[in-house]
Enzyme design. Structure first.
Site, short mmCIF file in Angstrom:
data_model
loop_
_atom_site.label_atom_id
_atom_site.label_comp_id
_atom_site.label_asym_id
_atom_site.label_seq_id
_atom_site.Cartn_x
_atom_site.Cartn_y
_atom_site.Cartn_z
N CYS A 100 -23.55 6.38 -2.44
CA CYS A 100 -22.78 7.25 -1.93
C CYS A 100 -23.10 8.45 -1.64
O CYS A 100 -23.87 9.22 -2.35
CB CYS A 100 -21.68 7.42 -3.16
SG CYS A 100 -20.20 8.60 -2.64
N CYS A 136 -22.72 -3.26 -1.17
CA CYS A 136 -22.78 -4.47 -2.30
C CYS A 136 -23.05 -5.83 -2.02
O CYS A 136 -22.78 -6.29 -0.86
CB CYS A 136 -20.84 -4.44 -2.19
SG CYS A 136 -20.57 -5.68 -3.69
N CYS A 171 -14.81 11.73 -1.98
CA CYS A 171 -14.93 10.68 -1.23
C CYS A 171 -14.68 10.91 0.16
O CYS A 171 -13.77 11.71 0.71
CB CYS A 171 -13.89 9.55 -1.82
SG CYS A 171 -14.00 8.02 -0.76
N ASP A 224 0.75 -1.19 0.02
CA ASP A 224 0.25 -0.14 0.18
C ASP A 224 0.89 1.40 -0.20
O ASP A 224 0.12 2.53 0.09
CB ASP A 224 -0.83 -0.23 1.47
CG ASP A 224 -2.20 1.06 1.19
OD1 ASP A 224 -2.45 1.47 -0.08
OD2 ASP A 224 -2.21 1.62 2.12
N CYS A 243 -14.97 5.39 5.39
CA CYS A 243 -16.43 5.05 5.06
C CYS A 243 -16.55 3.73 4.32
O CYS A 243 -15.49 3.14 3.68
CB CYS A 243 -16.81 6.29 3.96
SG CYS A 243 -18.43 6.06 3.55
N CYS A 288 -26.04 -3.80 -11.53
CA CYS A 288 -26.02 -3.37 -10.21
C CYS A 288 -25.30 -1.90 -10.32
O CYS A 288 -24.25 -1.82 -10.78
CB CYS A 288 -25.41 -4.44 -9.21
SG CYS A 288 -25.66 -3.65 -7.46
N CYS A 347 -20.13 2.34 0.40
CA CYS A 347 -20.25 1.60 -0.93
C CYS A 347 -19.77 0.14 -0.94
O CYS A 347 -20.25 -0.60 -1.83
CB CYS A 347 -19.33 2.36 -1.93
SG CYS A 347 -17.59 2.29 -1.53
N CYS A 358 -20.20 -7.09 -11.68
CA CYS A 358 -21.17 -6.27 -11.13
C CYS A 358 -22.26 -6.28 -12.01
O CYS A 358 -23.41 -5.83 -11.45
CB CYS A 358 -20.27 -5.04 -11.36
SG CYS A 358 -19.07 -4.66 -10.21
#
Length: 371
Positions: free
Chosen positions: A193, A243, A209, A129, A236, A186, A239, A183
């Site tokens: 959001c 899902c 965001c 990361d 957050c 959808c 989203c 996906c």
């Protein structure tokens, strides 16, 4: 067993839930990424704007690289469904220990084992990361999951609550088939959001965001976006929570990622009243330490304003004396958002004594909200 199968087995033994292998070829998504940066969607994250050439080709990170070992570690933690209006929300990845050190140590164990198994001349590097690596495309090519419309990597069986990591090496391994997009039609993540951070499916405008606003943004949060933040004070999960593929998400096995006491639905007033020492003790070796005290309490003030609860006014009144202008400015906004006679009195009094121009402007705006 082949070396690839042995690596997969060892990685799972070390706690990695997803393991895949892909060639260290140039990445097709590099052009998309460069355009994404050019459109300003990286916000103030200048580190994302550097080393575009390295992001395009893993071999530039490790000369002679042939393969990328892609790994994923589950961090999912359940969130209480009910909470007090004056409690905040922290993204589930940040409610336990910081993942960087833990995963990097496991990667080094895995890499040292690979070198012992394959030969000391094997070259490679480990990443978690913090390097110019397009990890989602690599992970998709390695079969770990597909790039979802919310831009998270989604595994068909286990969802998207995963940390990603990579080992780039000159070893030649047996490669996995790339994951396929599931996906479909959808759009739940896009529709849910709160700050409209998705200009298009599969595209995130980071500058809108909530995760960016509460973590990466160093200065004031744009006023139009503050109401959409709700009670989120660090990160957050909206989203991901909506899902359908996360209905199968299982709680992380790694004990270090378990929610620390008091971080599942933390008291906003208690957080607002933290001094520097208390903050450092509460968030030692925790991701929420990243925005520092001023950034986190800025977020807490916004969440208190969004609560609309007059019970927060006394604590906000005291916080108008905080030494950090960033905190005082957002506290003023919160008082204006809550409203009431006590909030007005506090703001008028602060208007007479405040000397910082940015805070004065926030106080004046808050008073205009009351009018």
């Amino acid at each position: 067993m082949s070396l690839s199968k042995n690596i997969r087995s060892k990685a799972r033994e070390l706690g990695f839930d997803l393991v895949g292998f892909t060639p260290a070829d140039p990445l097709q998504g590099a052009r998309f990424y460069a355009r994404w940066v050019a459109l300003g969607f990286a916000g103030e994250m200048n580190y994302l704007k550097r080393n575009l050439d390295k992001r395009a080709a893993p071999a530039k990170m490790v000369p002679g690289a042939r393969s990328v070992i892609c790994l994923g570690m589950n961090y999912y933690q359940e969130t209480p469904s009910t909470a007090h209006p004056l409690s905040g929300k922290i993204a589930c990845y940040a409610r336990g220990d910081d993942y960087h050190d833990l995963i990097k140590k496991r990667l080094w164990v895995l890499w040292n084992w690979i070198r012992e198994t394959s030969g000391e001349t094997t070259q490679g590097r480990v990443y978690v990361d913090t390097a110019p690596v397009l990890e989602r495309e690599l992970a998709q090519r390695a079969g770990l999951g597909w790039w979802g419309k919310n831009t998270c990597l989604i595994d068909k069986k286990k969802g998207s609550f995963f940390f990603l990591a990579e080992i780039i090496t000159d070893l030649e391994l047996e490669y996995d088939e790339p994951a396929v997009d599931h996906c479909g039609t959808c759009t739940r993540c896009l529709d849910a959001c709160p700050t409209d951070a998705f200009p298009d499916p599969y595209v995130l405008d980071s500058s809108r965001c909530i995760s960016y606003l509460t973590i990466e943004l160093k200065g004031p949060i744009p006023r139009p976006l503050r109401p959409g933040m709700g009670q989120w004070i660090f990160g957050c999960d909206v989203c991901q929570d909506v899902c359908p593929w996360n209905k199968r998400a299982e709680k992380a096995a790694e004990k270090a990622f378990r929610t620390r006491p008091g971080l599942d639905r933390p008291s906003l007033i208690r957080l607002l009243e933290m001094d520097r020492q208390t903050f450092n003790e509460q968030f030692r070796r925790n991701p929420a330490k990243r925005p520092k005290r001023a950034g986190l309490l800025r977020n807490v003030a916004v969440a208190l304003g969004n609560s609309g609860d007059v019970a927060a006014v006394p604590a906000l009144t005291r916080a108008l004396q905080d030494p950090e202008p960033l905190i005082r400015g957002h506290v003023a906004w919160a008082l204006g958002a809550i409203g009431g006679a006590d909030a007005r009195t506090t703001l008028l009094k602060a208007l007479e004594s405040e000397g910082e121009p940015t805070v004065l402007e926030e106080i004046q705006h808050a008073l205009s909200m009351l009018n």
